[in-house]
Design a protein around this motif. Structure first.
Motif, PDB file in Angstrom:
ATOM      1  N   GLY A 287       0.812  -1.224   0.000  1.00 34.27           N
ATOM      2  CA  GLY A 287       0.000   0.000   0.000  1.00 34.27           C
ATOM      3  C   GLY A 287       0.836   1.260   0.000  1.00 34.27           C
ATOM      4  N   ARG A 288       1.934   1.263   0.772  1.00 31.10           N
ATOM      5  CA  ARG A 288       2.736   2.490   0.824  1.00 31.10           C
ATOM      6  C   ARG A 288       3.471   2.723  -0.494  1.00 31.10           C
ATOM      7  NH1 ARG A 288       5.513   1.187   6.405  1.00 31.10           N
ATOM      8  NH2 ARG A 288       5.407  -0.858   5.384  1.00 31.10           N
ATOM      9  N   GLU A 289       3.942   1.642  -1.107  1.00 32.02           N
ATOM     10  CA  GLU A 289       4.577   1.797  -2.425  1.00 32.02           C
ATOM     11  C   GLU A 289       3.547   2.323  -3.434  1.00 32.02           C
ATOM     12  OE1 GLU A 289       4.921  -0.711  -0.358  1.00 32.02           O
ATOM     13  OE2 GLU A 289       6.788  -1.819  -0.640  1.00 32.02           O
ATOM     14  N   ILE A 319       0.144  -2.773  10.938  1.00 32.11           N
ATOM     15  CA  ILE A 319       1.465  -3.321  10.606  1.00 32.11           C
ATOM     16  C   ILE A 319       2.546  -2.722  11.508  1.00 32.11           C
ATOM     17  CG2 ILE A 319       1.114  -3.976   8.203  1.00 32.11           C
ATOM     18  CD1 ILE A 319       2.354  -1.211   7.436  1.00 32.11           C
ATOM     19  N   CYS A 320       3.694  -3.365  11.520  1.00 31.73           N
ATOM     20  CA  CYS A 320       4.925  -2.852  12.144  1.00 31.73           C
ATOM     21  C   CYS A 320       4.907  -2.876  13.670  1.00 31.73           C
ATOM     22  CB  CYS A 320       5.238  -1.415  11.708  1.00 31.73           C
ATOM     23  SG  CYS A 320       5.457  -1.242   9.956  1.00 31.73           S
ATOM     24  N   ILE A 321       3.862  -3.440  14.289  1.00 34.03           N
ATOM     25  CA  ILE A 321       3.826  -3.343  15.747  1.00 34.03           C
ATOM     26  C   ILE A 321       4.824  -4.300  16.407  1.00 34.03           C
ATOM     27  CG2 ILE A 321       1.517  -2.357  16.062  1.00 34.03           C
ATOM     28  CD1 ILE A 321       0.460  -5.127  16.514  1.00 34.03           C
ATOM     29  N   GLY A 322       5.320  -5.275  15.643  1.00 37.82           N
ATOM     30  CA  GLY A 322       6.304  -6.191  16.229  1.00 37.82           C
ATOM     31  C   GLY A 322       7.732  -5.796  15.873  1.00 37.82           C
ATOM     32  N   ASP A 323       7.897  -4.674  15.171  1.00 44.73           N
ATOM     33  CA  ASP A 323       9.226  -4.340  14.662  1.00 44.73           C
ATOM     34  C   ASP A 323       9.931  -3.297  15.519  1.00 44.73           C
ATOM     35  OD1 ASP A 323       9.200  -5.834  12.082  1.00 44.73           O
ATOM     36  OD2 ASP A 323       7.409  -4.615  11.797  1.00 44.73           O
ATOM     37  N   ALA A 324      11.245  -3.311  15.437  1.00 50.27           N
ATOM     38  CA  ALA A 324      12.030  -2.268  16.121  1.00 50.27           C
ATOM     39  C   ALA A 324      12.076  -1.046  15.207  1.00 50.27           C
ATOM     40  CB  ALA A 324      13.434  -2.786  16.368  1.00 50.27           C
ATOM     41  N   SER A 327      14.306  -1.478  12.225  1.00 47.24           N
ATOM     42  CA  SER A 327      13.871  -2.307  11.092  1.00 47.24           C
ATOM     43  C   SER A 327      12.867  -1.565  10.230  1.00 47.24           C
ATOM     44  CB  SER A 327      13.339  -3.683  11.499  1.00 47.24           C
ATOM     45  OG  SER A 327      12.839  -3.683  12.778  1.00 47.24           O
ATOM     46  N   CYS A 328      11.973  -0.783  10.841  1.00 48.81           N
ATOM     47  CA  CYS A 328      11.011  -0.003  10.042  1.00 48.81           C
ATOM     48  C   CYS A 328      11.744   1.002   9.159  1.00 48.81           C
ATOM     49  CB  CYS A 328      10.048   0.756  10.937  1.00 48.81           C
ATOM     50  SG  CYS A 328       8.732  -0.285  11.538  1.00 48.81           S
ATOM     51  N   ARG A 329      12.714   1.675   9.745  1.00 54.48           N
ATOM     52  CA  ARG A 329      13.458   2.705   9.012  1.00 54.48           C
ATOM     53  C   ARG A 329      14.104   2.112   7.758  1.00 54.48           C
ATOM     54  NH1 ARG A 329      16.750   4.578   6.305  1.00 54.48           N
ATOM     55  NH2 ARG A 329      18.275   6.223   6.663  1.00 54.48           N
ATOM     56  N   PHE A 330      14.772   0.953   7.927  1.00 59.68           N
ATOM     57  CA  PHE A 330      15.490   0.382   6.791  1.00 59.68           C
ATOM     58  C   PHE A 330      14.551  -0.374   5.856  1.00 59.68           C
ATOM     59  CE2 PHE A 330      18.863   1.319   9.856  1.00 59.68           C
ATOM     60  CZ  PHE A 330      19.588   2.203   9.052  1.00 59.68           C
ATOM     61  N   CYS A 331      13.470  -0.910   6.413  1.00 58.85           N
ATOM     62  CA  CYS A 331      12.450  -1.559   5.587  1.00 58.85           C
ATOM     63  C   CYS A 331      11.857  -0.543   4.615  1.00 58.85           C
ATOM     64  CB  CYS A 331      11.374  -2.141   6.500  1.00 58.85           C
ATOM     65  SG  CYS A 331       9.904  -2.693   5.659  1.00 58.85           S
ATOM     66  N   VAL A 332      11.528   0.644   5.143  1.00 58.81           N
ATOM     67  CA  VAL A 332      10.938   1.675   4.295  1.00 58.81           C
ATOM     68  C   VAL A 332      11.941   2.118   3.218  1.00 58.81           C
ATOM     69  CG1 VAL A 332      10.325   4.127   4.377  1.00 58.81           C
ATOM     70  CG2 VAL A 332       9.175   2.520   5.884  1.00 58.81           C
ATOM     71  N   GLN A 333      13.208   2.245   3.616  1.00 51.82           N
ATOM     72  CA  GLN A 333      14.233   2.639   2.643  1.00 51.82           C
ATOM     73  C   GLN A 333      14.305   1.619   1.488  1.00 51.82           C
ATOM     74  OE1 GLN A 333      18.001   3.670   4.307  1.00 51.82           O
ATOM     75  NE2 GLN A 333      19.042   3.578   2.325  1.00 51.82           N
ATOM     76  N   ARG A 334      14.343   0.333   1.867  1.00 51.45           N
ATOM     77  CA  ARG A 334      14.429  -0.720   0.840  1.00 51.45           C
ATOM     78  C   ARG A 334      13.186  -0.691  -0.056  1.00 51.45           C
ATOM     79  NH1 ARG A 334      11.981  -5.123   1.185  1.00 51.45           N
ATOM     80  NH2 ARG A 334      11.770  -5.178   3.447  1.00 51.45           N
ATOM     81  N   ARG A 335      12.030  -0.549   0.573  1.00 55.25           N
ATOM     82  CA  ARG A 335      10.789  -0.547  -0.201  1.00 55.25           C
ATOM     83  C   ARG A 335      10.766   0.598  -1.220  1.00 55.25           C
ATOM     84  NH1 ARG A 335       6.003  -3.034   1.870  1.00 55.25           N
ATOM     85  NH2 ARG A 335       6.457  -4.501   3.541  1.00 55.25           N
ATOM     86  N   MET A 336      11.258   1.762  -0.800  1.00 54.94           N
ATOM     87  CA  MET A 336      11.260   2.919  -1.712  1.00 54.94           C
ATOM     88  C   MET A 336      12.275   2.712  -2.829  1.00 54.94           C
ATOM     89  SD  MET A 336       8.858   4.868  -0.886  1.00 54.94           S
ATOM     90  CE  MET A 336       7.890   3.466  -0.345  1.00 54.94           C
TER      91      MET A 336
HETATM   92 FE1  FES Z   1       7.797  -1.267   9.647  1.00 57.20          FE
HETATM   93 FE2  FES Z   1       8.330  -2.178   7.180  1.00 57.20          FE
HETATM   94  S1  FES Z   1       8.437  -3.243   9.070  1.00 57.20           S
HETATM   95  S2  FES Z   1       7.939  -0.200   7.817  1.00 57.20           S
END
Ligand code: FES
Ligand code: SAM
Length: 355
Positions: A287-289, A319-324, A327-336
């Motif tokens: 969805g964010r992409e 989403i993301c409630i189990g993440d540090a 991980s969210c910061r770098f997950c978003v970077q990779r996704r973008m």
């Molecule tokens: Fe939180 Fe992807 S795991 S942004």
């Protein structure tokens, strides 16, 4: 069929040229949208976003610092009547610690968001604002604390807060009354937004897509209100039911319609700060992409400490409630990067506010 498609494309062209449409035409556009016109809209919207911001997506660290709330919005999982919500609030040192972690991860905007929690007096919030700005002078600070008196908004701005997010939720008074308890009023919400603008904040309004009782007519009114208010940011995301609220069995809003509205907003206001929201990512794994490809240019990864993340539940299956945070910061970077965009770690001000 092709005639209808042609008519809708002409409406998109007119929106592009005039940056708005009359209400009846917005309704026509929303009613008759299809895949082909959506793709056409998204290509124009993406080109506009790229023209103003390049291939850069701003990130903000979202710190959900309290889930206590004195309000009782019927759609919201942290409403005061939800006795099943496990409540938490962060102390000033915990907030500072989370900001430090965010700073080390490269965030240069912090968004302090919470329920309307009287535990934090206006003076206490001002102290927190001053402390954050003193420790991280090159970072911008956004507040999202709901409705407050003009004097509190002015004090926080004077203390260093740069931006304020307050979704108007709906511009239609009877729809507003359907979604909120009777002690809340649309007039007050709109007054707050006007006050925030007058004080000099970069201001964000917005609404949920597919909220209970919402019609295309209401959405057209929302778009015209945004044209009139001229906010610097607009937050829209699909409504998602929370099981322990009065709207717990209502269907979720549509990802497809949310994307279409993001495209419209980008054409209406090319320099808008427009997030692809967590709610969009919750209903659709990409969805964010998709939001970025429709015209969005902001993503707000969560910075809330791990122990409390699971408790800031406005809706189910977030989403993301189990993440540090990292991980969210770098997950978003990779996704973008996977869709051809870069994360931009500057403050990410609205072009009118760039120094
Ligand atoms: Fe939180 Fe992807 S795991 S942004
Ligand atoms: N208290 C502040 C305020 O009122 O602006 C900030 C927190 S409030 C929970 C943030 C936003 O969450 C609301 O403006 C609303 O649009 C959104 N929200 C609440 N419940 C939701 C739901 N069930 N689905 C999607 N978004 C929701």
């Amino acid at each position: 069929m092709w005639l209808r498609c042609l008519k809708v494309k002409l409406l998109v062209d007119r929106l592009f040229e005039q940056r708005s449409l009359p209400k009846a035409d917005f309704i026509q556009l929303l009613e008759n949208r299809d895949e082909e016109t959506s793709n056409y809209l998204f290509s124009l919207a993406s080109a506009e976003r790229d023209r103003v911001f390049g291939k850069e997506i701003f990130i903000r660290g979202l710190l959900e610092f309290t889930n206590y709330c004195k309000n009782d919005c019927l759609y919201c999982g942290i409403r005061r009547s939800n006795r099943l919500a496990e409540r938490y609030r962060l102390s000033a040192p915990e907030i500072m610690e989370a900001c430090q972690e965010g700073y080390d991860l490269g965030f240069r905007t912090f968004v302090l968001q919470g329920g309307e929690d009287p535990h934090y007096s206006a003076g206490y919030i001002a102290e927190i604002v001053r402390e954050i700005k003193a420790s991280f002078p090159e970072a911008a600070l956004t507040l999202s604390l709901g409705e407050h008196p003009l004097a509190s908004y002015a004090l926080w701005h004077k203390s260093g807060a740069d931006r304020y997010l307050l979704r108007h939720e709906t511009r239609n008074a009877s729809h507003y009354a359907f979604l909120h308890p009777k002690e809340m009023s649309l007039n007050n919400r709109i007054n707050c937004l006007n006050n925030l603008k007058d004080i000099g904040y970069q201001v964000g309004c917005g609404f949920m897509v597919g909220s209970p009782g919402q019609t295309l007519d209401h959405l057209a009114e929302d778009l015209l209100f945004i044209k009139e208010l001229k906010p610097h940011m607009v937050g829209i995301g699909p409504f998602i039911p929370h099981k322990d609220t009065p709207f717990g069995t209502h269907p979720a809003g549509s990802v497809e319609l949310t994307l279409f509205l993001l495209g419209i907003l980008r054409l209406m206001e090319p320099s808008l700060l427009l997030p692809a929201t967590t709610a969009l990512g919750t209903l659709d794994g990409f969805g964010r992409e998709k939001g970025v490809l429709a015209g969005a240019n902001v993503i707000m990864p969560i910075l809330t400490p791990a122990k409390d993340r699971k408790k800031y539940l406005l809706y189910d299956n977030k989403i993301c409630i189990g993440d540090a945070a990292s991980s969210c910061r770098f997950c978003v970077q990779r996704r973008m990067e996977e869709i051809g965009y870069n994360i931009n770690v500057s403050r990410g001000d609205h072009p009118e506010y760039r120094i």
